[in-house]
Design a protein around this motif. Structure first.
Motif, PDB file in Angstrom:
ATOM      1  N   UNK A 104     -10.543 -10.552   0.598  1.00  0.00           N
ATOM      2  CA  UNK A 104     -10.112 -11.142  -0.667  1.00  0.00           C
ATOM      3  C   UNK A 104     -11.182 -10.485  -1.484  1.00  0.00           C
ATOM      4  N   UNK A 105     -10.819 -10.033  -2.665  1.00  0.00           N
ATOM      5  CA  UNK A 105     -11.842  -9.458  -3.914  1.00  0.00           C
ATOM      6  C   UNK A 105     -12.202 -10.648  -4.693  1.00  0.00           C
ATOM      7  N   UNK A 106     -13.311 -10.683  -5.164  1.00  0.00           N
ATOM      8  CA  UNK A 106     -13.987 -11.592  -6.182  1.00  0.00           C
ATOM      9  C   UNK A 106     -12.812 -12.006  -7.254  1.00  0.00           C
ATOM     10  N   UNK A 128     -17.549 -16.792 -10.476  1.00  0.00           N
ATOM     11  CA  UNK A 128     -16.844 -15.928  -9.764  1.00  0.00           C
ATOM     12  C   UNK A 128     -18.004 -15.843  -8.488  1.00  0.00           C
ATOM     13  N   UNK A 129     -17.749 -15.098  -7.554  1.00  0.00           N
ATOM     14  CA  UNK A 129     -18.688 -15.014  -6.431  1.00  0.00           C
ATOM     15  C   UNK A 129     -18.480 -13.634  -5.937  1.00  0.00           C
ATOM     16  N   UNK A 130     -19.682 -12.877  -5.214  1.00  0.00           N
ATOM     17  CA  UNK A 130     -19.538 -11.745  -4.500  1.00  0.00           C
ATOM     18  C   UNK A 130     -19.971 -11.991  -3.223  1.00  0.00           C
ATOM     19  N   UNK A 141     -16.429  -7.233 -12.101  1.00  0.00           N
ATOM     20  CA  UNK A 141     -17.317  -8.211 -12.904  1.00  0.00           C
ATOM     21  C   UNK A 141     -16.934  -8.298 -14.221  1.00  0.00           C
ATOM     22  N   UNK A 142     -16.636  -7.004 -14.808  1.00  0.00           N
ATOM     23  CA  UNK A 142     -16.423  -6.691 -16.220  1.00  0.00           C
ATOM     24  C   UNK A 142     -15.066  -7.416 -16.585  1.00  0.00           C
ATOM     25  N   UNK A 152     -22.053 -15.585 -11.297  1.00  0.00           N
ATOM     26  CA  UNK A 152     -21.446 -15.205  -9.913  1.00  0.00           C
ATOM     27  C   UNK A 152     -22.530 -15.894  -9.018  1.00  0.00           C
ATOM     28  N   UNK A 153     -21.734 -16.578  -8.010  1.00  0.00           N
ATOM     29  CA  UNK A 153     -22.489 -17.205  -6.888  1.00  0.00           C
ATOM     30  C   UNK A 153     -22.682 -16.345  -5.907  1.00  0.00           C
ATOM     31  N   UNK A 154     -23.877 -16.359  -5.245  1.00  0.00           N
ATOM     32  CA  UNK A 154     -24.441 -15.525  -4.338  1.00  0.00           C
ATOM     33  C   UNK A 154     -25.024 -16.600  -3.086  1.00  0.00           C
ATOM     34  N   UNK A 155     -24.534 -16.290  -1.883  1.00  0.00           N
ATOM     35  CA  UNK A 155     -25.009 -17.174  -0.775  1.00  0.00           C
ATOM     36  C   UNK A 155     -25.981 -16.329   0.033  1.00  0.00           C
ATOM     37  N   UNK A 156     -27.197 -16.944   0.231  1.00  0.00           N
ATOM     38  CA  UNK A 156     -28.143 -16.248   0.801  1.00  0.00           C
ATOM     39  C   UNK A 156     -28.068 -16.614   2.396  1.00  0.00           C
TER      40      UNK A 156
END
Ligand SMILES: [Zn+2]
Length: 484
Positions: A104-106, A128-130, A141-142, A152-156
């Motif tokens: 699934x795309x962002x 959003x999230x990538x 993202x644009x 944008x949410x980022x999970x480490x």
């Protein structure tokens, strides 16, 4: 003009100051603040707020609605979550469009959430999230930014589901600089999480009663250090979600002192629950990541909450029920993590703040102002949600009449979230919403809840620096908010 509504004789609390006033509401917005010494202006309806505070409606920057993670899906939809939010004095929620996996795309994930949010009773904005970089991400993202989705949410961590590798994180941070956005980061060091969890499993300590042993404080702090270095390298503003240790908060404080643009969020549960819950009768009620911390850690985190080192308090609302929580409580790797909390954010956070500040009687103006900042004004400003977080002419009429002295005991079954328990069940908490106004409509009063129907608006956000640098008249800012 005859106003629609007046909240009369209240103590109007903004993070910038308090005053005794009548709040005049017309066409969904605050039309005027009239000094309390003046007569109450005429209106279709007058609510007496004497002896009580009027706060800007809550803005919850971190809610998961209808979230699919692995084989689990949270149990509430926008109708239920937004209803529970309003019961709890929150009038705007920020949800996430998180790809369920790399197929699934962002952009698809975010557009799906905009569709689902049509049922919302309160206003909604989105992150959003990538989870994996590819050459189509910059254009996506644009497009998200053009829709008003500016973070944008980022999970480490979360290997196998939502983790973003360091190449992805760096590239997204560069994109946030280019697109005037904000990175939202879940910081736990993945290799350490996996190693520590495997060692626990080998030792036969992998059931829910051992959750806190699998993710010690250092796991969170190591990841915060790493992300701060990437923020410094790229110049991107970063917002750390659910900080649960004083060490993690202090890293943010030090980074800010060096001039980095970093924010710290905590959640109500990290302020009032400690790791003793994992040896309680129902440890599965407390399955979340990061886990609850030691009593000493909680006490030190509360001091950071009271001294202003933490900038927002968000629920991280994730609604699973006890059937889901119990199914695999023998193995924390197989359980759904996350707690229901959108409805209880106000009294849990207020009680924690007042206790940490040592204020047990009538709260000072300073305490109320600080609470407004953490609960509403800060999340609205940092997330650049126009028209929210301030009680002033031109802003949305999102208002909470609140009695800081009212004490109630939480009963999980009596709440309105899509689940059958609350991690705060049995806790005696101060500061509950008594009257809630959303978009000029009274949705909660002494008679109970008045369902406004699906009137919530999708609220496009501004750019991060755009919102911080300009000071447009609220009416101009509000033009961005459209009905979904
Ligand atoms: Zn979350």
């Amino acid at each position: 003009m005859r106003a629609d509504l007046v909240l009369a004789h209240g103590l109007v609390v903004n993070s910038s100051g308090t005053r005794q006033a009548h709040v005049v509401v017309h066409d969904g917005r605050v039309a005027a603040l009239v000094d309390a010494a003046e007569p109450v202006p005429g209106a279709e309806r007058v609510v007496d707020a004497a002896g009580r505070a009027i706060l800007p409606g809550g803005v919850d920057g971190h809610c998961h609605v209808a979230q699919v993670t692995g084989r689990y899906r949270t149990l509430d939809d926008f109708a239920v979550t937004s209803t529970a939010a309003l019961w709890g004095g929150t009038t705007t929620i920020l949800d996430f469009g998180i790809p369920r996996d790399t197929s699934e795309t962002p952009l698809e994930a975010a557009k799906n959430k905009i569709e689902l949010a049509r049922d919302s009773r309160c206003d909604v904005a989105l992150h959003g999230s990538v989870i994996q970089w590819d050459e189509t991400v910059p254009a996506q993202l644009e497009e998200l930014a053009a829709l008003g989705i500016r973070s944008v949410k980022l999970y480490m961590t979360n290997r196998g589901t939502t983790i973003a590798d360091n190449d992805t994180v760096l590239k997204v941070l560069h994109e946030m600089v280019r697109l005037d956005g904000l990175a939202y980061v879940h910081a736990e060091h993945d290799a350490m999480v996996v190693d520590c969890t495997e060692r626990s499993a080998e030792a036969g300590r992998i059931g829910i009663e051992h959750l806190h042993e699998t993710r010690p404080n250092l796991v969170e702090e190591a990841s915060v250090r790493e992300v701060l270095a990437m923020a410094e390298y790229t110049g991107a503003p970063v917002y750390f979600v659910h900080q649960s240790t004083p060490g993690a908060v202090d890293l943010v404080t030090a980074a800010r002192a060096r001039g980095l643009d970093i924010h710290s969020e905590t959640c109500p549960h990290y302020l009032v629950l400690d790791d003793g819950v994992y040896s309680s009768r129902f440890p599965e009620w407390f399955a979340c990541c990061p886990p609850m911390r030691s009593p000493e850690t909680v006490a030190a985190l509360r001091r950071r909450f009271a001294d202003g080192s933490i900038h927002t308090v968000s629920s991280d609302h994730s609604c699973y029920d006890l059937t889901q929580k119990r199914e695999r409580k023998d193995d924390v790797r197989q359980m759904p993590h996350g707690l229901p909390g959108v409805e209880t954010r106000m009294p849990v956070a207020f009680t924690a703040l007042a206790d940490a500040a040592g204020e047990h009687g009538t709260p000072s103006a300073g305490l109320l102002e600080h609470f407004a900042e953490l609960f509403s004004t800060g999340p609205a400003r940092i997330n650049a949600v126009p028209g929210k977080g301030i009680i002033a002419p031109g802003y949305d009429a999102d208002l909470v009449v609140f009695d800081p002295a009212e004490t109630r005991t939480v009963s999980g079954g009596a709440l309105h979230m899509g689940t059958d328990f609350s991690p705060f069940d049995g806790k005696e908490l101060r500061g509950w919403p008594q009257v809630v106004v959303a978009g000029g409509r009274v949705v909660l009063d002494e008679e109970g809840f008045h369902d406004p129907g699906p009137v919530g608006r999708f609220t496009p956000r501004l750019g991060y620096r755009e919102a911080a640098s300009d000071n447009p008249r609220p009416a101009v800012r509000l033009a961005a908010a459209e009905r979904i």
